[in-house]
Design a protein around this motif. Structure first.
Motif, PDB file in Angstrom:
ATOM      1  N   GLN A 234       0.715  -1.218   0.064  1.00  0.00           N
ATOM      2  CA  GLN A 234       0.130   0.030   0.020  1.00  0.00           C
ATOM      3  C   GLN A 234       0.653   1.275  -0.169  1.00  0.00           C
ATOM      4  OE1 GLN A 234      -2.599   0.418   3.209  1.00  0.00           O
ATOM      5  NE2 GLN A 234      -3.105   2.470   2.998  1.00  0.00           N
ATOM      6  N   VAL A 235       0.616   1.952  -0.926  1.00  0.00           N
ATOM      7  CA  VAL A 235       1.284   3.443  -0.945  1.00  0.00           C
ATOM      8  C   VAL A 235       0.752   4.336   0.067  1.00  0.00           C
ATOM      9  CG1 VAL A 235       2.037   5.335  -2.566  1.00  0.00           C
ATOM     10  CG2 VAL A 235       1.882   3.025  -3.311  1.00  0.00           C
ATOM     11  N   ILE A 236       1.720   4.912   0.795  1.00  0.00           N
ATOM     12  CA  ILE A 236       1.566   6.055   1.714  1.00  0.00           C
ATOM     13  C   ILE A 236       2.370   7.082   1.659  1.00  0.00           C
ATOM     14  CG2 ILE A 236       0.707   4.348   3.512  1.00  0.00           C
ATOM     15  CD1 ILE A 236       3.468   4.658   5.058  1.00  0.00           C
ATOM     16  N   SER A 237       2.110   8.257   2.329  1.00  0.00           N
ATOM     17  CA  SER A 237       2.960   9.377   2.213  1.00  0.00           C
ATOM     18  C   SER A 237       4.277   9.118   2.380  1.00  0.00           C
ATOM     19  CB  SER A 237       2.108  10.539   2.890  1.00  0.00           C
ATOM     20  OG  SER A 237       2.909  11.723   2.986  1.00  0.00           O
ATOM     21  N   GLY A 238       5.258   9.323   1.711  1.00  0.00           N
ATOM     22  CA  GLY A 238       6.738   9.230   2.216  1.00  0.00           C
ATOM     23  C   GLY A 238       7.146   7.698   2.052  1.00  0.00           C
TER      24      GLY A 238
ATOM     25  N   ILE B 141       3.874  -2.592   3.752  1.00  0.00           N
ATOM     26  CA  ILE B 141       3.681  -3.956   3.255  1.00  0.00           C
ATOM     27  C   ILE B 141       3.340  -4.967   4.157  1.00  0.00           C
ATOM     28  CG2 ILE B 141       5.358  -5.620   2.173  1.00  0.00           C
ATOM     29  CD1 ILE B 141       7.321  -3.821   1.295  1.00  0.00           C
ATOM     30  N   ARG B 142       2.080  -5.613   3.636  1.00  0.00           N
ATOM     31  CA  ARG B 142       1.546  -6.700   4.464  1.00  0.00           C
ATOM     32  C   ARG B 142       2.056  -8.062   4.072  1.00  0.00           C
ATOM     33  NH1 ARG B 142      -2.187  -2.411   4.084  1.00  0.00           N
ATOM     34  NH2 ARG B 142      -3.254  -1.929   5.886  1.00  0.00           N
ATOM     35  N   GLY B 143       1.852  -8.866   5.137  1.00  0.00           N
ATOM     36  CA  GLY B 143       2.480 -10.453   4.880  1.00  0.00           C
ATOM     37  C   GLY B 143       2.413 -11.024   6.137  1.00  0.00           C
ATOM     38  N   ARG B 144       3.316 -11.992   6.041  1.00  0.00           N
ATOM     39  CA  ARG B 144       3.573 -12.918   7.402  1.00  0.00           C
ATOM     40  C   ARG B 144       5.075 -13.046   7.707  1.00  0.00           C
ATOM     41  NH1 ARG B 144       4.928 -18.300   7.357  1.00  0.00           N
ATOM     42  NH2 ARG B 144       4.443 -18.365   5.270  1.00  0.00           N
ATOM     43  N   ASN B 145       5.129 -12.812   9.151  1.00  0.00           N
ATOM     44  CA  ASN B 145       6.684 -12.644   9.369  1.00  0.00           C
ATOM     45  C   ASN B 145       7.354 -14.251   9.616  1.00  0.00           C
ATOM     46  OD1 ASN B 145       9.264 -12.237  10.805  1.00  0.00           O
ATOM     47  ND2 ASN B 145       8.243 -11.350  12.844  1.00  0.00           N
ATOM     48  N   VAL B 146       8.241 -14.552   9.177  1.00  0.00           N
ATOM     49  CA  VAL B 146       8.685 -16.003   8.975  1.00  0.00           C
ATOM     50  C   VAL B 146       9.740 -15.979  10.312  1.00  0.00           C
ATOM     51  CG1 VAL B 146       9.826 -17.998   7.957  1.00  0.00           C
ATOM     52  CG2 VAL B 146       8.707 -16.156   6.552  1.00  0.00           C
TER      53      VAL B 146
END
Length: 236
Positions: free
Chosen positions: A14-18, A22-27
Protein backbone atom coordinates in the motif's frame (compact mmCIF):
# COMPACT_ATOMS: atom_id res chain seq x y z
CA UNK A 1 15.03 -8.22 -2.66
CA UNK A 2 15.46 -8.63 1.10
CA UNK A 3 12.01 -10.14 1.48
CA UNK A 4 11.48 -13.83 0.89
CA UNK A 5 10.51 -17.16 2.37
CA UNK A 6 13.23 -16.86 5.02
CA UNK A 7 12.25 -13.37 6.23
CA UNK A 8 8.84 -11.92 5.37
CA UNK A 9 6.34 -13.37 2.94
CA UNK A 10 4.65 -10.32 1.41
CA UNK A 11 0.96 -10.47 0.45
CA UNK A 12 0.26 -6.85 -0.50
CA UNK A 13 1.68 -3.34 -0.81
CA UNK A 14 0.00 0.00 0.00
CA UNK A 15 1.39 3.39 -0.99
CA UNK A 16 1.41 5.97 1.83
CA UNK A 17 2.84 9.46 2.16
CA UNK A 18 6.63 9.10 2.15
CA UNK A 19 6.79 5.36 1.55
CA UNK A 20 4.93 2.06 1.61
CA UNK A 21 3.12 -0.36 3.91
CA UNK A 22 3.84 -4.01 3.15
CA UNK A 23 1.50 -6.62 4.55
CA UNK A 24 2.38 -10.27 4.89
CA UNK A 25 3.65 -12.90 7.31
CA UNK A 26 6.72 -12.72 9.50
CA UNK A 27 8.70 -15.96 9.12
CA UNK A 28 11.09 -15.12 11.95
CA UNK A 29 10.45 -15.82 15.63
CA UNK A 30 10.14 -12.12 16.52
CA UNK A 31 10.04 -8.67 15.01
CA UNK A 32 13.58 -7.98 16.25
CA UNK A 33 14.93 -11.04 14.41
CA UNK A 34 13.10 -9.95 11.25
CA UNK A 35 14.56 -6.43 11.30
CA UNK A 36 18.05 -7.78 11.95
CA UNK A 37 17.71 -10.18 9.02
CA UNK A 38 16.48 -7.41 6.72
CA UNK A 39 19.26 -5.05 7.81
CA UNK A 40 21.81 -7.75 7.02
CA UNK A 41 20.48 -8.07 3.48
CA UNK A 42 19.98 -4.40 2.68
CA UNK A 43 22.91 -2.29 1.43
CA UNK A 44 24.47 0.09 3.96
CA UNK A 45 23.81 3.15 1.78
CA UNK A 46 20.15 2.26 1.20
CA UNK A 47 18.09 5.45 1.18
CA UNK A 48 15.14 4.11 3.18
CA UNK A 49 14.42 2.52 6.53
CA UNK A 50 12.27 -0.45 7.50
CA UNK A 51 10.10 -0.61 10.61
CA UNK A 52 7.76 -3.32 11.87
CA UNK A 53 4.52 -2.44 13.62
CA UNK A 54 1.04 -3.82 14.35
CA UNK A 55 -1.51 -3.48 11.56
CA UNK A 56 -3.72 -0.96 13.35
CA UNK A 57 -6.13 -0.77 10.41
CA UNK A 58 -7.42 -4.28 11.15
CA UNK A 59 -8.10 -3.81 14.87
CA UNK A 60 -11.53 -3.49 16.35
CA UNK A 61 -12.51 -1.39 19.35
CA UNK A 62 -11.35 -3.85 21.98
CA UNK A 63 -8.62 -5.96 20.42
CA UNK A 64 -5.70 -3.52 19.99
CA UNK A 65 -2.44 -5.42 19.73
CA UNK A 66 -3.98 -8.75 18.86
CA UNK A 67 -5.13 -10.55 15.78
CA UNK A 68 -3.44 -10.01 12.43
CA UNK A 69 0.23 -10.21 11.54
CA UNK A 70 2.33 -7.05 11.80
CA UNK A 71 3.18 -4.96 8.75
CA UNK A 72 6.41 -3.49 7.44
CA UNK A 73 6.70 0.25 6.87
CA UNK A 74 9.22 1.54 4.34
CA UNK A 75 9.97 5.24 4.77
CA UNK A 76 12.61 7.54 3.39
CA UNK A 77 15.51 8.19 5.74
CA UNK A 78 15.58 11.85 4.81
CA UNK A 79 13.75 13.79 7.54
CA UNK A 80 15.00 17.23 6.48
CA UNK A 81 12.76 20.12 7.41
CA UNK A 82 10.89 21.74 4.57
CA UNK A 83 10.95 25.17 6.25
CA UNK A 84 12.79 27.77 4.20
CA UNK A 85 16.36 28.42 5.32
CA UNK A 86 15.61 32.13 5.00
CA UNK A 87 12.94 31.82 7.69
CA UNK A 88 15.24 29.81 9.95
CA UNK A 89 18.06 32.32 9.43
CA UNK A 90 15.69 35.18 10.28
CA UNK A 91 14.66 33.34 13.46
CA UNK A 92 18.29 32.95 14.51
CA UNK A 93 18.97 36.64 13.78
CA UNK A 94 15.92 37.59 15.87
CA UNK A 95 17.30 35.44 18.72
CA UNK A 96 20.64 37.25 18.61
CA UNK A 97 18.86 40.64 18.64
CA UNK A 98 16.67 39.56 21.56
CA UNK A 99 19.79 38.43 23.43
CA UNK A 100 21.37 41.86 22.88
CA UNK A 101 18.21 43.61 24.08
CA UNK A 102 18.13 41.41 27.15
CA UNK A 103 21.82 42.03 27.91
CA UNK A 104 21.38 45.77 27.42
CA UNK A 105 18.20 45.76 29.49
CA UNK A 106 19.84 44.29 32.58
CA UNK A 107 21.90 47.48 32.81
CA UNK A 108 18.78 49.65 32.54
CA UNK A 109 18.15 49.12 36.25
CA UNK A 110 21.64 50.26 37.20
CA UNK A 111 21.47 54.05 37.46
CA UNK A 112 25.25 54.39 37.71
CA UNK A 113 25.76 52.64 34.37
CA UNK A 114 23.03 54.60 32.59
CA UNK A 115 24.25 57.90 34.05
CA UNK A 116 27.82 57.29 32.94
CA UNK A 117 26.69 56.26 29.46
CA UNK A 118 24.49 59.36 29.16
CA UNK A 119 27.30 61.66 30.32
CA UNK A 120 29.75 60.18 27.82
CA UNK A 121 27.17 60.48 25.02
CA UNK A 122 26.35 64.11 25.91
CA UNK A 123 30.01 65.08 25.71
CA UNK A 124 30.38 63.45 22.30
CA UNK A 125 32.56 60.60 23.52
CA UNK A 126 31.87 57.74 21.14
CA UNK A 127 33.95 55.55 23.44
CA UNK A 128 30.87 55.51 25.66
CA UNK A 129 29.09 53.22 23.23
CA UNK A 130 32.15 50.98 23.02
CA UNK A 131 32.32 50.84 26.81
CA UNK A 132 28.60 50.00 27.09
CA UNK A 133 28.78 47.33 24.38
CA UNK A 134 31.67 45.78 26.29
CA UNK A 135 29.44 45.53 29.36
CA UNK A 136 26.67 44.01 27.24
CA UNK A 137 29.15 41.47 25.86
CA UNK A 138 29.95 40.37 29.40
CA UNK A 139 26.33 39.17 29.65
CA UNK A 140 25.93 37.83 26.11
CA UNK A 141 29.21 35.91 25.97
CA UNK A 142 28.45 33.40 28.76
CA UNK A 143 24.96 32.82 27.33
CA UNK A 144 26.44 32.22 23.88
CA UNK A 145 29.14 29.87 25.21
CA UNK A 146 26.59 27.80 27.14
CA UNK A 147 24.40 27.46 24.05
CA UNK A 148 27.42 26.64 21.85
CA UNK A 149 28.57 23.88 24.21
CA UNK A 150 25.01 22.57 24.33
CA UNK A 151 25.05 22.32 20.53
CA UNK A 152 28.52 20.76 20.43
CA UNK A 153 27.22 18.02 22.72
CA UNK A 154 24.47 17.20 20.21
CA UNK A 155 26.92 17.32 17.30
CA UNK A 156 29.40 15.02 19.06
CA UNK A 157 26.78 12.27 19.40
CA UNK A 158 25.58 12.86 15.85
CA UNK A 159 29.15 12.45 14.58
CA UNK A 160 29.72 9.35 16.72
CA UNK A 161 26.56 7.64 15.46
CA UNK A 162 26.79 9.00 11.90
CA UNK A 163 23.50 10.90 12.12
CA UNK A 164 22.77 13.81 9.81
CA UNK A 165 21.45 16.86 11.64
CA UNK A 166 20.47 20.34 10.52
CA UNK A 167 22.32 23.50 11.58
CA UNK A 168 20.85 24.85 14.83
CA UNK A 169 18.14 27.50 14.74
CA UNK A 170 18.25 29.81 17.77
CA UNK A 171 14.85 30.57 19.27
CA UNK A 172 14.22 34.18 20.35
CA UNK A 173 12.94 34.92 23.84
CA UNK A 174 12.93 38.49 25.12
CA UNK A 175 12.68 37.46 28.77
CA UNK A 176 15.41 34.79 28.61
CA UNK A 177 17.54 34.80 25.44
CA UNK A 178 19.21 31.69 24.07
CA UNK A 179 16.78 29.60 26.13
CA UNK A 180 16.85 27.02 23.38
CA UNK A 181 17.77 26.08 19.88
CA UNK A 182 16.10 23.73 17.45
CA UNK A 183 18.29 21.06 15.85
CA UNK A 184 16.43 18.74 13.52
CA UNK A 185 17.38 15.17 12.73
CA UNK A 186 17.63 14.76 8.97
CA UNK A 187 17.49 10.98 9.19
CA UNK A 188 16.33 8.47 11.77
CA UNK A 189 18.79 7.41 14.49
CA UNK A 190 20.04 3.83 14.49
CA UNK A 191 18.27 2.92 17.73
CA UNK A 192 16.62 4.35 20.82
CA UNK A 193 19.91 4.52 22.72
CA UNK A 194 21.39 6.72 20.02
CA UNK A 195 18.32 8.98 20.11
CA UNK A 196 18.49 9.21 23.91
CA UNK A 197 22.19 10.06 23.89
CA UNK A 198 21.61 12.75 21.26
CA UNK A 199 18.78 14.33 23.26
CA UNK A 200 20.50 14.02 26.66
CA UNK A 201 24.07 15.15 26.04
CA UNK A 202 23.22 18.66 24.81
CA UNK A 203 21.30 19.81 27.92
CA UNK A 204 23.74 17.93 30.19
CA UNK A 205 26.76 19.77 28.77
CA UNK A 206 24.83 23.04 28.92
CA UNK A 207 24.03 22.49 32.60
CA UNK A 208 27.70 21.79 33.39
CA UNK A 209 28.71 24.98 31.57
CA UNK A 210 26.05 26.94 33.49
CA UNK A 211 27.36 25.59 36.80
CA UNK A 212 30.91 26.57 35.81
CA UNK A 213 29.81 30.15 35.11
CA UNK A 214 27.87 30.15 38.40
CA UNK A 215 31.03 29.22 40.31
CA UNK A 216 32.98 31.96 38.53
CA UNK A 217 30.21 34.45 39.33
CA UNK A 218 30.13 33.50 43.00
CA UNK A 219 33.89 33.93 43.24
CA UNK A 220 33.52 37.41 41.76
CA UNK A 221 31.34 38.66 44.64
CA UNK A 222 34.48 39.87 46.44
CA UNK A 223 35.47 42.15 43.55
CA UNK A 224 36.56 45.73 43.96
CA UNK A 225 33.65 47.99 45.09
CA UNK A 226 34.42 50.46 42.30
CA UNK A 227 33.94 47.72 39.69
CA UNK A 228 30.95 46.20 41.50
CA UNK A 229 28.87 49.33 41.04
CA UNK A 230 28.83 48.70 37.29
CA UNK A 231 27.37 45.20 37.56
CA UNK A 232 24.03 44.52 35.85
CA UNK A 233 20.87 44.86 37.94
CA UNK A 234 18.31 42.09 37.47
CA UNK A 235 14.70 42.60 38.61
CA UNK A 236 13.46 40.43 41.44
Amino acid sequence: LALGKDTFVASGKQVISGGYVIRGRNVKESGKELIEALDAKLPVDWSAQVSIMPDVTSFGDNDFGSGSDPVLMLLKKDMSATTSRWILSFTTAAAVVSAYLFAAGVYGGNDIVTSRFTEMADTGQYTGLTWFNGKVLEVMLPLGIIQALHQLGHNAIAARDDMKVSPPTLLPFLSLPFMGAQTQLEESPKNRSSLFDFAFVGPFVGILASLAFLVVGLQSTSMDPEAAQFLPALPV
